[in-house]
Design an enzyme around this catalytic site. Structure first.
Site, PDB file in Angstrom:
ATOM      1  CG  ASP A  41      -2.139   0.888   1.047  1.00 14.28           C
ATOM      2  OD1 ASP A  41      -3.195   0.338   0.690  1.00 14.28           O
ATOM      3  OD2 ASP A  41      -2.043   2.113   1.243  1.00 14.28           O
ATOM      4  CG  ASP A  64       3.272   4.835  -6.411  1.00 11.14           C
ATOM      5  OD1 ASP A  64       2.265   4.489  -7.075  1.00 11.14           O
ATOM      6  OD2 ASP A  64       3.829   5.938  -6.555  1.00 11.14           O
ATOM      7  CB  VAL A  65       0.187  -0.073  -8.260  1.00  9.22           C
ATOM      8  CG1 VAL A  65      -0.091  -1.047  -7.128  1.00  9.22           C
ATOM      9  CG2 VAL A  65      -0.892   1.002  -8.346  1.00  9.22           C
ATOM     10  CB  SER A 143     -15.704  -1.361 -11.823  1.00 13.07           C
ATOM     11  OG  SER A 143     -16.872  -0.591 -11.654  1.00 13.07           O
ATOM     12  CE1 TYR A 156     -12.661   3.146 -11.086  1.00  9.18           C
ATOM     13  CE2 TYR A 156     -14.885   2.739 -11.875  1.00  9.18           C
ATOM     14  CZ  TYR A 156     -13.846   2.434 -11.023  1.00  9.18           C
ATOM     15  OH  TYR A 156     -13.995   1.416 -10.111  1.00  9.18           O
ATOM     16  CE  LYS A 160     -11.433  -0.143 -11.835  1.00  8.38           C
ATOM     17  NZ  LYS A 160     -10.473  -0.996 -11.116  1.00  8.38           N
TER      18      LYS A 160
END
Length: 288
Positions: A41, A64-65, A143, A156, A160
């Site tokens: 995280d 940090d992705v 999502s 977004y 997704k």
């Protein structure tokens, strides 16, 4: 399924964005099945606190992705501490709402980096390890927005939709090697993702109220014990799949449906609220 869940005992599971929300509940659910878990995280202190509270074999690491070097190190450090990875849950994500004309490009870039590019990178790194061993499971969190375009969620939606398409294609690539790929498609979930949105006056949320993150965690753990496929949360939302597909053939009907369900107002209504701005700055490091 209970018999399958026993197969998770001793498995090494890596979860991105694991300090709170869906990620933390997923870590708890895997540990309850006897798995060893590494949570990564941005807020490593919060991750360490979560690991201490969960107990069991839980390792907290900074992640940090959007930093690929750190993502690779997260996997390497987790394997050094816990053993070879068996399951990767690409859970880290942000949801930026508002009209695209008002969205700074740097925020769009951050959205795509976190919600799509990091999923591709993490999946590739996991696959490199899984294919030679002819086992492993990649679980990508998408999502309902990966199946239907919603006004106020353009970037977004882009991310997704990308996660769903990528995961379905990757499943075909990896299954011959015994590697499974699952994509989880939640509806609205009670996490920081919906901070500041007008959830009280939305018709769609009266029909499909926000679900607790435990529901998603349960779906993830069950998926990890089986074959890769697409999972909706809640499960009954799958009946919407053919309806959503049909709507794509009629842009006018799609606009009318999203308006009637209050989806446009849901996204635009809270886009500029103080709670929403705080969420964006907290999760992307970008003021909007």
């Amino acid at each position: 399924m209970a018999r399958n869940l026993r197969n998770l005992r001793g498995k090494v599971v890596l979860i991105t964005g694991g300090a709170q929300g869906i990620g933390r509940k997923t870590a708890e659910a895997f540990v309850a099945q006897g798995a060893k878990v590494a949570i990564g995280d941005l807020d490593v202190d919060l991750a360490k606190k979560a690991a201490d509270e969960i107990g069991g074999d839980v390792l907290a690491l900074p992640l940090d992705v959007s930093d690929y070097d750190q993502f690779a190190k997260f996997i390497e450090d987790a394997e050094k501490a816990l053993g070879p990875i068996d399951v990767l849950v690409n859970n880290a994500g942000v949801m930026i709402v508002g009209d695209i004309v008002d969205e700074p490009q740097r925020v769009t870039d951050k959205q795509l980096m976190i919600d799509l590019n990091s999923v591709i990178f993490g999946s590739r790194e996991a696959a490199k390890r899984f294919v030679p061993r002819r086992c492993g499971h990649i679980i990508n969190i998408a999502s309902i927005a990966g199946k239907v375009g919603l006004p106020g969620l353009s970037s977004y939606n882009a991310a997704k939709y990308g996660v769903v398409g990528f995961s379905e294609a990757l499943r075909g690539e990896l299954r011959p090697y015994g590697v499974e790929v699952t994509v989880i498609m939640p509806a609205f979930i009670q996490t920081g993702l919906i901070d500041g949105l007008d959830t009280e006056n939305s018709l769609i949320l009266k029909a499909v109220p926000p679900q607790p993150p435990e529901r998603v965690a349960e779906a993830i753990v069950k998926a990890a014990a089986g074959r890769g496929m697409n999972h909706w949360v809640p499960g009954w939302v799958t009946v919407l799949d053919p309806i959503l597909a049909a709507l794509r053939w009629s842009p006018r009907l799609t606009v009318a449906a999203t308006k009637a369900l209050g989806l446009s107002e849901l996204m635009s209504g809270g886009a500029k609220s103080a709670a929403r701005k705080a969420y964006i700055e907290r999760t992307t490091g970008q003021a909007q």
